[in-house]
Design a protein around this motif. Structure first.
Motif, mmCIF file in Angstrom:
data_model
loop_
_atom_site.group_PDB
_atom_site.id
_atom_site.type_symbol
_atom_site.label_atom_id
_atom_site.label_comp_id
_atom_site.label_asym_id
_atom_site.label_seq_id
_atom_site.Cartn_x
_atom_site.Cartn_y
_atom_site.Cartn_z
ATOM 1 N N GLY A 137 -8.913 -7.890 10.783
ATOM 2 C CA GLY A 137 -10.265 -7.796 11.315
ATOM 3 C C GLY A 137 -10.918 -6.526 10.818
ATOM 4 N N GLY A 138 -12.217 -6.439 10.967
ATOM 5 C CA GLY A 138 -12.952 -5.289 10.446
ATOM 6 C C GLY A 138 -12.514 -3.972 11.022
ATOM 7 N N ASN A 139 -11.989 -3.972 12.256
ATOM 8 C CA ASN A 139 -11.598 -2.722 12.910
ATOM 9 C C ASN A 139 -10.137 -2.351 12.695
ATOM 10 O OD1 ASN A 139 -14.137 -2.119 14.077
ATOM 11 N ND2 ASN A 139 -13.773 -3.636 15.684
ATOM 12 N N ASP A 140 -9.383 -3.225 12.020
ATOM 13 C CA ASP A 140 -7.979 -2.917 11.750
ATOM 14 C C ASP A 140 -7.882 -1.789 10.715
ATOM 15 O OD1 ASP A 140 -6.752 -4.794 13.471
ATOM 16 O OD2 ASP A 140 -7.183 -6.392 12.043
ATOM 17 N N THR A 141 -6.941 -0.892 10.921
ATOM 18 C CA THR A 141 -6.760 0.248 10.022
ATOM 19 C C THR A 141 -5.591 -0.007 9.083
ATOM 20 O OG1 THR A 141 -7.621 1.764 11.707
ATOM 21 C CG2 THR A 141 -6.349 2.721 9.917
ATOM 22 N N LEU A 142 -5.796 0.276 7.806
ATOM 23 C CA LEU A 142 -4.738 0.105 6.816
ATOM 24 C C LEU A 142 -3.707 1.214 6.961
ATOM 25 C CD1 LEU A 142 -6.958 -0.779 3.720
ATOM 26 C CD2 LEU A 142 -5.649 -2.367 5.147
ATOM 27 N N GLU A 143 -2.425 0.830 6.850
ATOM 28 C CA GLU A 143 -1.341 1.797 6.991
ATOM 29 C C GLU A 143 -0.457 1.777 5.755
ATOM 30 O OE1 GLU A 143 0.863 1.037 10.523
ATOM 31 O OE2 GLU A 143 -0.903 1.136 11.853
ATOM 32 N N ASP A 164 1.855 -1.264 4.256
ATOM 33 C CA ASP A 164 1.290 -2.596 4.517
ATOM 34 C C ASP A 164 1.405 -3.458 3.268
ATOM 35 O OD1 ASP A 164 0.581 -2.000 7.091
ATOM 36 O OD2 ASP A 164 -1.570 -1.833 6.709
ATOM 37 N N GLU A 165 1.841 -4.709 3.446
ATOM 38 C CA GLU A 165 1.787 -5.685 2.362
ATOM 39 C C GLU A 165 0.483 -6.448 2.521
ATOM 40 O OE1 GLU A 165 5.315 -8.009 1.382
ATOM 41 O OE2 GLU A 165 6.438 -6.763 2.786
ATOM 42 N N LEU A 166 -0.395 -6.321 1.555
ATOM 43 C CA LEU A 166 -1.718 -6.930 1.611
ATOM 44 C C LEU A 166 -1.753 -8.157 0.697
ATOM 45 C CD1 LEU A 166 -3.850 -3.669 1.281
ATOM 46 C CD2 LEU A 166 -2.920 -4.707 3.359
ATOM 47 N N LEU A 211 0.828 -1.195 0.000
ATOM 48 C CA LEU A 211 0.000 0.000 0.000
ATOM 49 C C LEU A 211 0.869 1.255 0.000
ATOM 50 C CD1 LEU A 211 -3.093 0.289 0.026
ATOM 51 C CD2 LEU A 211 -2.957 0.681 2.486
ATOM 52 N N ALA A 212 0.684 2.071 -1.018
ATOM 53 C CA ALA A 212 1.459 3.318 -1.132
ATOM 54 C C ALA A 212 0.953 4.354 -0.126
ATOM 55 C CB ALA A 212 1.347 3.870 -2.550
ATOM 56 N N ALA A 213 1.836 5.291 0.228
ATOM 57 C CA ALA A 213 1.494 6.294 1.240
ATOM 58 C C ALA A 213 0.434 7.265 0.749
ATOM 59 C CB ALA A 213 2.750 7.053 1.649
ATOM 60 N N ASP A 214 0.322 7.442 -0.585
ATOM 61 C CA ASP A 214 -0.598 8.453 -1.105
ATOM 62 C C ASP A 214 -1.952 7.883 -1.518
ATOM 63 O OD1 ASP A 214 0.314 7.002 -3.221
ATOM 64 O OD2 ASP A 214 0.833 8.714 -4.486
ATOM 65 N N ILE A 246 -2.293 -9.259 6.402
ATOM 66 C CA ILE A 246 -1.563 -7.988 6.331
ATOM 67 C C ILE A 246 -0.185 -8.219 6.941
ATOM 68 C CG2 ILE A 246 -1.457 -5.589 7.102
ATOM 69 C CD1 ILE A 246 -4.501 -5.623 7.351
ATOM 70 N N ILE A 247 0.855 -7.912 6.190
ATOM 71 C CA ILE A 247 2.217 -8.011 6.712
ATOM 72 C C ILE A 247 2.686 -6.590 7.013
ATOM 73 C CG2 ILE A 247 4.579 -8.775 6.288
ATOM 74 C CD1 ILE A 247 3.444 -10.820 4.320
ATOM 75 N N ARG A 248 2.980 -6.350 8.282
ATOM 76 C CA ARG A 248 3.319 -4.991 8.719
ATOM 77 C C ARG A 248 4.516 -5.040 9.669
ATOM 78 N NH1 ARG A 248 -1.542 -2.332 11.478
ATOM 79 N NH2 ARG A 248 -2.258 -2.166 9.306
ATOM 80 N N ALA A 249 5.588 -4.375 9.290
ATOM 81 C CA ALA A 249 6.790 -4.300 10.135
ATOM 82 C C ALA A 249 7.261 -5.683 10.570
ATOM 83 C CB ALA A 249 6.514 -3.423 11.355
ATOM 84 N N GLY A 250 7.215 -6.621 9.629
ATOM 85 C CA GLY A 250 7.698 -7.962 9.925
ATOM 86 C C GLY A 250 6.715 -8.851 10.653
ATOM 87 N N ARG A 251 5.537 -8.351 10.954
ATOM 88 C CA ARG A 251 4.511 -9.126 11.642
ATOM 89 C C ARG A 251 3.434 -9.553 10.662
ATOM 90 N NH1 ARG A 251 1.703 -5.838 15.606
ATOM 91 N NH2 ARG A 251 0.784 -7.829 16.253
ATOM 92 N N VAL A 252 2.876 -10.747 10.885
ATOM 93 C CA VAL A 252 1.780 -11.242 10.069
ATOM 94 C C VAL A 252 0.492 -11.046 10.852
ATOM 95 C CG1 VAL A 252 0.773 -13.250 8.939
ATOM 96 C CG2 VAL A 252 3.264 -12.933 8.930
ATOM 97 N N LEU A 253 -0.415 -10.249 10.302
ATOM 98 C CA LEU A 253 -1.666 -9.912 10.981
ATOM 99 C C LEU A 253 -2.843 -10.546 10.258
ATOM 100 C CD1 LEU A 253 -1.023 -6.069 11.428
ATOM 101 C CD2 LEU A 253 -0.408 -7.910 13.017
#
Length: 218
Positions: A189-195, A198-200, A154-157, A179-186
């Protein structure tokens, strides 16, 4: 889980080693005596036989296997093994190695293939994934349901940054699985916010990929 692997070369042995470490039963089948290297994978069962022959597969008791992996270096052999495993023995899951990308179109449910793994495609996809942000990268094709495993960073813009997963109108026949974020595999969930960054990873119908990429590009 019991897994039979046709092809005891470097690829087949590597797969066997990983599966054994995860507690599965593994049978390696190869017709080449030079490939029968019991000492390399001592915990596996070994069978010197032609995996394209019904008598060999009877001896392997393929009907007891939950998964068959056709991992030889010959696409013709892999397709025949896949077809026999699915049609003659009713194996629930058949995974096949694609050696020549030109043959990838053959690896579908007509040949008994559930998942086709193309090493050249996967390597090129990983290169693309490493250098591209905002572009959809196809990692793997699932024959059943005409679906693919695809990835996008996901691009910043993009407009989706800061949006909750549950608020996104994802295309039909599309599922965000990781979602792969900062080396973590998530697990999303519906309430998670995209950053941004993020590798989706999605499982998506092939005809929905363009729509998905447009959505993620914002």
């Amino acid at each position: 889980m019991r897994v039979a692997i046709a092809g005891a070369g470097a690829v087949g042995r590597s797969i066997a080693g990983e599966l054994l470490e995860n507690g599965h039963e593994v049978l390696l089948i190869d017709k080449n005596p030079n490939s029968i290297s019991v000492e390399r994978v001592p915990l596996a069962e070994w069978l010197l036989a032609d995996a394209c022959e019904i008598t060999s597969l009877d001896e392997a008791a393929l009907q007891r296997c939950h998964v068959v992996i056709a991992a030889t270096g010959d696409d013709k052999v892999n397709l025949v093994v896949s077809l026999l495993a699915k049609t003659e023995y009713g194996v629930p899951r058949v995974v096949a190695r694609v050696n020549n990308p030109k043959n990838e179109w053959l690896y579908n449910e007509s040949w008994g293939v559930d998942v086709a793994v193309s090493t050249p495609r996967l390597m090129s996809a990983l290169v693309e994934e490493a250098v591209s942000v905002g572009d959809l990268v196809r990692l793997m094709r699932f024959s059943q349901g005409n679906a693919n495993l695809v990835e996008l960073t996901l691009a910043a813009d993009t407009d989706l940054v800061g949006t909750r997963v549950g608020d996104v109108a994802w295309p039909v026949d599309t599922a965000l699985v990781t979602i792969i974020r900062a080396g973590r595999v998530l697990v999303p969930g519906g309430n998670d916010t995209l950053e941004a960054g993020d590798e989706l990873l999605f499982v998506a119908a092939q005809e929905r990929e363009e729509e998905l990429e447009t959505l993620l590009a914002g």
